[in-house]
Design a protein around this motif. Sequence first.
Motif, PDB file in Angstrom:
ATOM      1  N   ARG A   1      54.249  -9.783  -4.172  1.00 41.69           N
ATOM      2  CA  ARG A   1      54.932 -10.990  -5.225  1.00 41.69           C
ATOM      3  C   ARG A   1      56.455 -10.610  -5.328  1.00 41.69           C
ATOM      4  NH1 ARG A   1      52.384  -8.517 -10.247  1.00 41.69           N
ATOM      5  NH2 ARG A   1      52.503  -6.504  -9.420  1.00 41.69           N
ATOM      6  N   GLU A   2      57.010  -9.186  -4.806  1.00 40.12           N
ATOM      7  CA  GLU A   2      58.229  -9.728  -4.241  1.00 40.12           C
ATOM      8  C   GLU A   2      58.925 -10.710  -3.035  1.00 40.12           C
ATOM      9  OE1 GLU A   2      56.671  -5.723  -2.961  1.00 40.12           O
ATOM     10  OE2 GLU A   2      56.512  -6.639  -4.733  1.00 40.12           O
ATOM     11  N   ALA A   3      58.036 -11.024  -2.125  1.00 39.74           N
ATOM     12  CA  ALA A   3      58.596 -11.598  -0.717  1.00 39.74           C
ATOM     13  C   ALA A   3      58.234 -13.137  -1.853  1.00 39.74           C
ATOM     14  CB  ALA A   3      57.073 -11.910  -0.042  1.00 39.74           C
ATOM     15  N   HIS A   4      57.763 -13.802  -2.957  1.00 39.34           N
ATOM     16  CA  HIS A   4      57.761 -14.531  -3.466  1.00 39.34           C
ATOM     17  C   HIS A   4      58.885 -15.677  -3.012  1.00 39.34           C
ATOM     18  CE1 HIS A   4      53.344 -13.750  -5.016  1.00 39.34           C
ATOM     19  NE2 HIS A   4      53.328 -13.677  -4.406  1.00 39.34           N
ATOM     20  N   ILE A   5      59.270 -17.129  -2.637  1.00 38.68           N
ATOM     21  CA  ILE A   5      60.413 -17.544  -2.886  1.00 38.68           C
ATOM     22  C   ILE A   5      60.109 -18.548  -4.287  1.00 38.68           C
ATOM     23  CG2 ILE A   5      61.696 -19.443  -1.877  1.00 38.68           C
ATOM     24  CD1 ILE A   5      60.717 -18.817   0.474  1.00 38.68           C
ATOM     25  N   SER A   6      58.703 -19.034  -4.852  1.00 37.90           N
ATOM     26  CA  SER A   6      58.937 -20.168  -6.344  1.00 37.90           C
ATOM     27  C   SER A   6      58.656 -18.696  -7.152  1.00 37.90           C
ATOM     28  CB  SER A   6      58.119 -20.968  -5.395  1.00 37.90           C
ATOM     29  OG  SER A   6      58.606 -21.895  -4.561  1.00 37.90           O
ATOM     30  N   GLN A   7      58.335 -19.714  -7.661  1.00 41.75           N
ATOM     31  CA  GLN A   7      58.146 -19.365  -9.329  1.00 41.75           C
ATOM     32  C   GLN A   7      56.952 -19.886  -9.387  1.00 41.75           C
ATOM     33  OE1 GLN A   7      58.287 -15.247  -9.626  1.00 41.75           O
ATOM     34  NE2 GLN A   7      59.539 -15.599  -8.432  1.00 41.75           N
ATOM     35  N   ILE A   8      55.877 -19.906 -10.108  1.00 42.02           N
ATOM     36  CA  ILE A   8      55.238 -20.221 -11.778  1.00 42.02           C
ATOM     37  C   ILE A   8      55.485 -20.481 -12.810  1.00 42.02           C
ATOM     38  CG2 ILE A   8      52.698 -21.309 -11.573  1.00 42.02           C
ATOM     39  CD1 ILE A   8      54.276 -21.376  -8.763  1.00 42.02           C
ATOM     40  N   THR A   9      56.611 -21.224 -13.139  1.00 42.95           N
ATOM     41  CA  THR A   9      56.500 -21.511 -14.734  1.00 42.95           C
ATOM     42  C   THR A   9      56.241 -21.992 -15.376  1.00 42.95           C
ATOM     43  OG1 THR A   9      58.464 -22.554 -14.715  1.00 42.95           O
ATOM     44  CG2 THR A   9      59.171 -20.477 -14.094  1.00 42.95           C
ATOM     45  N   SER A  10      54.795 -22.863 -15.026  1.00 44.25           N
ATOM     46  CA  SER A  10      54.058 -23.851 -15.989  1.00 44.25           C
ATOM     47  C   SER A  10      53.127 -24.186 -15.373  1.00 44.25           C
ATOM     48  CB  SER A  10      54.562 -25.288 -16.207  1.00 44.25           C
ATOM     49  OG  SER A  10      54.133 -26.121 -16.574  1.00 44.25           O
ATOM     50  N   PHE A  11      51.875 -24.558 -15.435  1.00 43.23           N
ATOM     51  CA  PHE A  11      50.709 -24.199 -14.860  1.00 43.23           C
ATOM     52  C   PHE A  11      50.587 -25.556 -14.188  1.00 43.23           C
ATOM     53  CE2 PHE A  11      45.899 -25.687 -14.877  1.00 43.23           C
ATOM     54  CZ  PHE A  11      45.852 -24.469 -14.275  1.00 43.23           C
ATOM     55  N   GLY A  12      51.108 -26.378 -15.036  1.00 42.36           N
ATOM     56  CA  GLY A  12      51.477 -28.505 -14.625  1.00 42.36           C
ATOM     57  C   GLY A  12      52.156 -28.394 -13.833  1.00 42.36           C
ATOM     58  N   SER A  13      52.862 -27.628 -12.957  1.00 45.34           N
ATOM     59  CA  SER A  13      54.396 -28.301 -12.434  1.00 45.34           C
ATOM     60  C   SER A  13      53.916 -28.400 -11.176  1.00 45.34           C
ATOM     61  CB  SER A  13      55.611 -27.451 -12.370  1.00 45.34           C
ATOM     62  OG  SER A  13      54.902 -25.863 -12.189  1.00 45.34           O
ATOM     63  N   PRO A  14      54.525 -29.054  -9.748  1.00 42.77           N
ATOM     64  CA  PRO A  14      54.261 -29.380  -8.717  1.00 42.77           C
ATOM     65  C   PRO A  14      54.287 -28.209  -7.912  1.00 42.77           C
ATOM     66  CG  PRO A  14      55.378 -31.163  -9.761  1.00 42.77           C
ATOM     67  CD  PRO A  14      55.502 -30.232 -10.732  1.00 42.77           C
ATOM     68  N   VAL A  15      53.432 -27.617  -6.724  1.00 39.35           N
ATOM     69  CA  VAL A  15      53.453 -26.370  -5.665  1.00 39.35           C
ATOM     70  C   VAL A  15      54.436 -26.908  -5.173  1.00 39.35           C
ATOM     71  CG1 VAL A  15      52.921 -24.841  -4.689  1.00 39.35           C
ATOM     72  CG2 VAL A  15      51.056 -26.273  -6.750  1.00 39.35           C
ATOM     73  N   GLN A  16      55.247 -26.098  -5.126  1.00 35.02           N
ATOM     74  CA  GLN A  16      56.579 -26.067  -4.138  1.00 35.02           C
ATOM     75  C   GLN A  16      55.793 -25.844  -2.826  1.00 35.02           C
ATOM     76  OE1 GLN A  16      59.425 -28.003  -4.132  1.00 35.02           O
ATOM     77  NE2 GLN A  16      58.026 -28.021  -6.477  1.00 35.02           N
ATOM     78  N   PHE A  17      55.078 -26.461  -1.927  1.00 36.59           N
ATOM     79  CA  PHE A  17      54.429 -25.762  -0.485  1.00 36.59           C
ATOM     80  C   PHE A  17      54.788 -25.329   0.353  1.00 36.59           C
ATOM     81  CE2 PHE A  17      51.222 -29.056  -2.554  1.00 36.59           C
ATOM     82  CZ  PHE A  17      50.032 -28.289  -2.655  1.00 36.59           C
ATOM     83  N   ALA A  18      56.358 -25.569   0.405  1.00 33.75           N
ATOM     84  CA  ALA A  18      57.338 -25.347   1.488  1.00 33.75           C
ATOM     85  C   ALA A  18      57.233 -23.926   1.992  1.00 33.75           C
ATOM     86  CB  ALA A  18      58.885 -26.246   1.764  1.00 33.75           C
ATOM     87  N   ASP A  19      57.680 -23.084   0.151  1.00 31.95           N
ATOM     88  CA  ASP A  19      58.585 -21.840   0.135  1.00 31.95           C
ATOM     89  C   ASP A  19      57.161 -21.279   0.190  1.00 31.95           C
ATOM     90  OD1 ASP A  19      60.545 -23.202  -1.225  1.00 31.95           O
ATOM     91  OD2 ASP A  19      59.925 -22.989  -2.729  1.00 31.95           O
ATOM     92  N   TRP A  20      56.256 -21.626   0.231  1.00 29.79           N
ATOM     93  CA  TRP A  20      54.580 -20.850   0.680  1.00 29.79           C
ATOM     94  C   TRP A  20      54.368 -20.355   1.769  1.00 29.79           C
ATOM     95  CZ3 TRP A  20      53.334 -17.260  -4.043  1.00 29.79           C
ATOM     96  CH2 TRP A  20      54.332 -17.972  -5.103  1.00 29.79           C
ATOM     97  N   LYS A  21      54.629 -21.799   2.618  1.00 27.42           N
ATOM     98  CA  LYS A  21      54.591 -22.083   3.832  1.00 27.42           C
ATOM     99  C   LYS A  21      55.427 -20.837   4.577  1.00 27.42           C
ATOM    100  CE  LYS A  21      52.642 -26.621   4.620  1.00 27.42           C
ATOM    101  NZ  LYS A  21      53.351 -28.077   4.689  1.00 27.42           N
ATOM    102  N   ALA A  22      56.868 -20.642   4.155  1.00 26.88           N
ATOM    103  CA  ALA A  22      57.914 -19.697   4.473  1.00 26.88           C
ATOM    104  C   ALA A  22      57.459 -18.109   4.677  1.00 26.88           C
ATOM    105  CB  ALA A  22      59.113 -19.910   3.771  1.00 26.88           C
ATOM    106  N   ILE A  23      56.342 -17.901   3.297  1.00 28.69           N
ATOM    107  CA  ILE A  23      55.692 -16.735   3.163  1.00 28.69           C
ATOM    108  C   ILE A  23      54.483 -16.278   4.140  1.00 28.69           C
ATOM    109  CG2 ILE A  23      57.773 -15.924   1.816  1.00 28.69           C
ATOM    110  CD1 ILE A  23      54.788 -16.033  -0.507  1.00 28.69           C
ATOM    111  N   ASN A  24      53.491 -17.036   4.825  1.00 28.12           N
ATOM    112  CA  ASN A  24      52.649 -17.818   5.845  1.00 28.12           C
ATOM    113  C   ASN A  24      51.617 -17.270   4.301  1.00 28.12           C
ATOM    114  OD1 ASN A  24      51.129 -17.905   7.884  1.00 28.12           O
ATOM    115  ND2 ASN A  24      50.847 -15.212   8.162  1.00 28.12           N
ATOM    116  N   ALA A  25      51.205 -17.459   3.298  1.00 29.98           N
ATOM    117  CA  ALA A  25      50.731 -17.393   2.017  1.00 29.98           C
ATOM    118  C   ALA A  25      49.366 -18.763   2.828  1.00 29.98           C
ATOM    119  CB  ALA A  25      51.023 -17.490   1.221  1.00 29.98           C
ATOM    120  N   GLN A  26      48.646 -18.180   3.050  1.00 29.44           N
ATOM    121  CA  GLN A  26      47.392 -19.626   3.340  1.00 29.44           C
ATOM    122  C   GLN A  26      46.515 -20.111   2.085  1.00 29.44           C
ATOM    123  OE1 GLN A  26      45.462 -19.690   7.404  1.00 29.44           O
ATOM    124  NE2 GLN A  26      46.543 -17.609   7.659  1.00 29.44           N
ATOM    125  N   ALA A  27      46.792 -19.683   1.352  1.00 27.58           N
ATOM    126  CA  ALA A  27      46.238 -19.860  -0.062  1.00 27.58           C
ATOM    127  C   ALA A  27      46.518 -19.209  -1.142  1.00 27.58           C
ATOM    128  CB  ALA A  27      44.738 -19.137   0.290  1.00 27.58           C
TER     129      ALA A  27
END
Length: 441
Positions: free
Chosen positions: A81-107
Amino acid sequence: MKQIIASLLAVFLTAVSAPSVALAQSGPLRIEITEGVIEPLPYAVPDFVAESAGGQQLAQQIARVVAEDLTGTGLFREVPREAHISQITSFGSPVQFADWKAINAQALITGAVSSEGGRVVVKFRVWDVFAGTELGQGMQFAGTADGWRRMAHKVADQVYSRITGESGYFDSRVVFVSESGPKDQRAKRLAVMDYDGANVQYLTGGNALVLAPRFSEDGQRVLYTSYETGMPRVHVLEVGTVQSRILQGQDGVMSFAPRFAPNGQTVVYSLTQGSNTDIWAMDIASGGSRQLTSAPSIETAPSYSPDGSQIVFESDRSGTQQLYVMSASGGEARRISFGQGRYSTPVWSPRGDMIAFTKQNAGRFHIGVMRTDGSEERLLTASFLDEGPTWAPNGRVIMFARETQGAQGSSSLYTVDISGRNLKRVRTPEGASDPSWGPLQ
């Protein structure tokens, strides 16, 4: 994501043929993989969003159990979790896929939790990060506050299923024998727990020796052997009421090693008369019984095939303990084990494709699997004493008991997948043996 699914399934399915993969071009994905080993899939599970006052701790706990379930399979690796760039603050908000790609999270798994008046609602989504799309549709579960762990297991089952294409096994329970006290005076009582060792509940006291509990197909009843009357007799226990009774049988004889038929109406078990032990079947409602074997040897540990048409059992009719398969109505049996050593405690996979067993050879005990005709035998473990395999509901993981050596030795439960990977201990409050894995709830 097709490559992700193919890689995940590769760890499970092994065969002598060359690897092959078949991918559907449209509609549901269909994959057949016969060989391979993989690195765990990197994924991320941010803390679920608390959508009601005071729900933050529960949201965090549910996300942690989901992560523990997935990582515990050996197929997934959580991105810290400390590697996460984006923070999910709302269930309905758009996902910032680039931030999760940057840390190599495939799912990516996102979720939210609301709690009001003792009622908890958990909702979640699963995302393919590199494709930038959602896997399936959002889903929610509702229940009471004390059932939050079960809802977390249900979320994990759905995630597992969407990524691997196979059913999960997290929302399931295991009945087992809880052990306490010194090795030569060990007290044993029946207990039931979540698959991961949480929520242990005791079903019997420690005043009588109990052995070999076995769940019914619906998980509502348990068969077991008890010495309450002074000799082993088969009992049936209703899990909901924790009430038990002795199954009808012949007075003055020993009955043991019971197991339900898939229809839940018939019990197969061993019965000893004099120096001979045979396998019998009993109709639970009427108490009527019939003898299935009549060899001048010891036949025990019967287990039905998933369709109820066949029974695998162990017998020393050849001079040593070996495995045999016969019709569920009895009759001639065919031997299926031919390797070195002795074979015991066979149990049919819920998929119907394999049989797990205990093997003793050269001073070591093993848990192994083979095809139902005895081919492709594979040993998964080795120790001073491994015994009593039981299958997860999806037929991909086996739980068993391992006992350590010496006067201070104790018994614990372990799991291993059918490729022999990911051996790990199941934490229980006391010693534990004789596990029986129940169905998905």
